[in-house]
Motif scaffolding. Structure first.
Motif, mmCIF file in Angstrom:
data_model
loop_
_atom_site.group_PDB
_atom_site.id
_atom_site.type_symbol
_atom_site.label_atom_id
_atom_site.label_comp_id
_atom_site.label_asym_id
_atom_site.label_seq_id
_atom_site.Cartn_x
_atom_site.Cartn_y
_atom_site.Cartn_z
ATOM 1 N N SER A 84 0.948 -1.066 0.116
ATOM 2 C CA SER A 84 -0.199 0.084 0.040
ATOM 3 C C SER A 84 0.738 1.225 0.157
ATOM 4 O O SER A 84 0.670 2.252 -0.568
ATOM 5 C CB SER A 84 -1.064 -0.164 1.384
ATOM 6 N N THR A 85 1.829 1.289 0.668
ATOM 7 C CA THR A 85 3.090 2.412 0.623
ATOM 8 C C THR A 85 3.271 2.493 -0.573
ATOM 9 O O THR A 85 3.567 3.701 -1.035
ATOM 10 C CB THR A 85 3.960 2.217 1.952
ATOM 11 N N LEU A 86 4.083 1.512 -1.201
ATOM 12 C CA LEU A 86 4.251 1.659 -2.686
ATOM 13 C C LEU A 86 3.353 2.112 -3.531
ATOM 14 O O LEU A 86 3.578 3.020 -4.530
ATOM 15 C CB LEU A 86 4.918 0.312 -3.155
ATOM 16 N N THR A 87 2.120 1.734 -3.408
ATOM 17 C CA THR A 87 0.926 2.043 -4.207
ATOM 18 C C THR A 87 0.783 3.512 -4.209
ATOM 19 O O THR A 87 0.491 4.518 -5.057
ATOM 20 C CB THR A 87 -0.158 1.417 -4.005
ATOM 21 N N ASN A 88 0.723 4.155 -3.070
ATOM 22 C CA ASN A 88 0.398 5.523 -2.564
ATOM 23 C C ASN A 88 1.485 6.391 -3.333
ATOM 24 O O ASN A 88 1.033 7.670 -3.385
ATOM 25 C CB ASN A 88 0.502 5.845 -1.138
ATOM 26 N N LEU A 89 2.809 6.143 -3.319
ATOM 27 C CA LEU A 89 3.827 6.611 -3.630
ATOM 28 C C LEU A 89 4.113 6.439 -5.130
ATOM 29 O O LEU A 89 5.196 7.161 -5.582
ATOM 30 C CB LEU A 89 5.045 6.782 -2.874
ATOM 31 N N ASN A 90 3.204 5.790 -5.872
ATOM 32 C CA ASN A 90 3.352 5.366 -7.160
ATOM 33 C C ASN A 90 5.274 4.910 -7.261
ATOM 34 O O ASN A 90 5.657 5.101 -8.413
ATOM 35 C CB ASN A 90 3.176 6.384 -8.204
ATOM 36 N N ALA A 91 5.030 3.749 -6.672
ATOM 37 C CA ALA A 91 6.775 3.138 -6.640
ATOM 38 C C ALA A 91 6.724 1.724 -6.488
ATOM 39 O O ALA A 91 7.682 1.141 -6.157
ATOM 40 C CB ALA A 91 7.645 3.627 -5.188
ATOM 41 N N VAL A 92 5.574 1.086 -7.256
ATOM 42 C CA VAL A 92 5.506 -0.342 -7.270
ATOM 43 C C VAL A 92 6.334 -0.568 -8.535
ATOM 44 O O VAL A 92 6.549 0.003 -9.379
ATOM 45 C CB VAL A 92 3.819 -0.852 -7.826
ATOM 46 N N PRO A 93 7.443 -1.694 -7.998
ATOM 47 C CA PRO A 93 8.260 -1.924 -9.131
ATOM 48 C C PRO A 93 7.678 -2.301 -10.730
ATOM 49 O O PRO A 93 6.906 -3.243 -10.691
ATOM 50 C CB PRO A 93 9.041 -3.187 -8.394
ATOM 51 N N LEU A 94 8.114 -1.775 -11.400
ATOM 52 C CA LEU A 94 7.855 -1.740 -13.098
ATOM 53 C C LEU A 94 6.432 -1.555 -13.270
ATOM 54 O O LEU A 94 6.037 -1.889 -14.193
ATOM 55 C CB LEU A 94 8.203 -3.117 -13.468
#
Length: 400
Positions: free
Chosen positions: A192-202
């Motif tokens: 969820s943290t990666l999703t909110n920061l638009n940092a999901v890999p690739l």
């Protein structure tokens, strides 16, 4: 010798300065005749004929000539005992005081040894604060050096899920179920943290997503361990499998440069030790590694993120997150070993036709090796503020 008329370096220096020297009469006449106009002749030369007297015992001297004495050398200044004036700002003085124990740059470039080093959990609160102050001081004094780019001594709390039985009621089984549920909750928080920061890999989720799209992505984040082709980590799982093939190929071909690019910390040392052992046992031989198929899909079993870049300024690239992903690789692979004369040193496959991949045609000289099922749990690391690839950090084994 006519100094003024000559073209030597000493003649040019003497003609530039009005230095009167004790010379013979013949030399004085030569100097006086060197001037083109009478007005340019110095007074000492015009009166040389009338004032000079011949002396058999010594050379002729001019009465009107003043003796020029060499000035005494200036006295040496005593060393000042007063301290020099400080030219640093109060902020820099504070940073220098806080960084008194910071190791030099040459030491930072070396591989830190884990022997005798305390882990982060073993440090006291005061030691943690001092360590953080050292990092900030280093970043202030040397802005071109990334203090947050050093090796992370501890892996985040990733874990391999425990095998559990929901039909058996026991204390150990309950503890395993609790640990697995905690791992899933942490996975959801990290994704969820990666999703909110638009940092999901690739994956590029975009900044202007609608509320329905964000809700859909949040629901997908609930199952980090999903192996579905439309999951959020589907692209990362495929890329992780490619990284895995590149690393094993580099170890088999003894490519030290590629190993250092794909690995970090202790796992890099392990891979280099394997290469060193293969060079010792079979220095001129050849190793061929093959990945034949994946038995089970590549799976992210544990995911953790934390803020690894603690500088006050925003990073120049990416984000502040440090990502550790524990990936399960369940594959079928083989390793062929040949001597320098091409003699096979491995165990031949009992069914050669079955061992040959359908996509690649086997050379006539090759002897197929036995395929073996290999299951590995490897931790991949990514620093969001560094423009670099994912690297393998550590290998974890399941609890027996």
């Amino acid at each position: 010798m006519a100094f003024a008329a000559s073209g030597s370096y000493l003649g040019r220096i003497l003609s530039r300065h009005t230095v009167v020297a004790r010379v013979a009469s013949s030399s004085r006449a030569a100097v006086c005749s060197a001037y083109a106009h009478p007005s340019l002749i110095p007074a000492t030369c015009r009166n040389a004929t009338s004032s000079a007297t011949l002396n058999k015992k010594g050379p002729a001297t001019a009465k009107s000539t003043r003796k020029v004495t060499k000035p005494p050398p200036p006295p040496k200044k005593a060393a000042s005992r007063t301290p020099p004036k400080k030219t640093t700002s109060p902020e820099m003085e504070t940073a220098l005081h806080a960084a008194e124990t910071v190791p030099p740059i040459d030491h930072l470039a070396e591989k830190p040894s884990t022997k005798g080093t305390k882990k982060y959990d073993e440090l006291s609160e005061e030691e943690r604060v001092k360590e953080f102050e050292r990092m900030l001081a280093l970043s202030d004094m040397m802005p071109m050096v990334d203090p947050w780019g050093q090796d992370i001594l501890d892996t985040l709390d990733v874990m391999i899920p425990y095998p559990v039985s929901y039909t058996t009621l026991s204390k150990d089984n309950y503890a395993r179920i609790k640990a697995n549920m905690s791992n899933k909750l942490k996975n959801f928080t990290a994704l969820s943290t990666l999703t909110n920061l638009n940092a999901v890999p690739l994956v590029d989720l975009g900044s202007g997503s609608s509320l329905r799209a964000k809700l859909r992505e949040t629901i997908k984040a609930l199952d980090t361990q999903s192996t579905k082709p439309d999951s959020l980590l589907a692209s990362f799982r495929q890329a992780a499998l490619e990284f895995y093939q590149e690393l094993n190929t580099a170890v088999a071909t003894r490519n030290d440069k590629m190993i250092r690019k794909c690995t970090t910390f202790d796992y890099q040392n392990q891979c280099l030790e394997l290469v060193k052992a293969s060079r010792t046992k079979n220095p001129k031989g050849r190793y061929i590694w093959q990945l034949h198929r994946t038995v089970d899909p590549t799976q992210v079993v544990s995911l953790r993120v934390t803020e690894g870049y603690l500088e006050a300024k925003e990073p120049r690239f990416g984000n502040r997150l440090l990502i550790h992903a524990l990936v399960k690789f369940d594959t079928e692979q083989s390793l062929e070993i040949y001597s320098d004369r091409g003699v096979a040193l491995h165990t031949p496959a009992p069914e050669p036709n079955y061992m040959v991949d359908s996509a690649e045609k086997l050379e006539n000289w090759r002897v197929p090796a036995v395929r073996r099922r290999v299951t590995e749990y490897l931790v991949l690391e990514k620093r969001g503020w560094v423009l670099g690839p994912w690297v393998f950090r550590e290998q974890i084994w399941p609890t027996p």
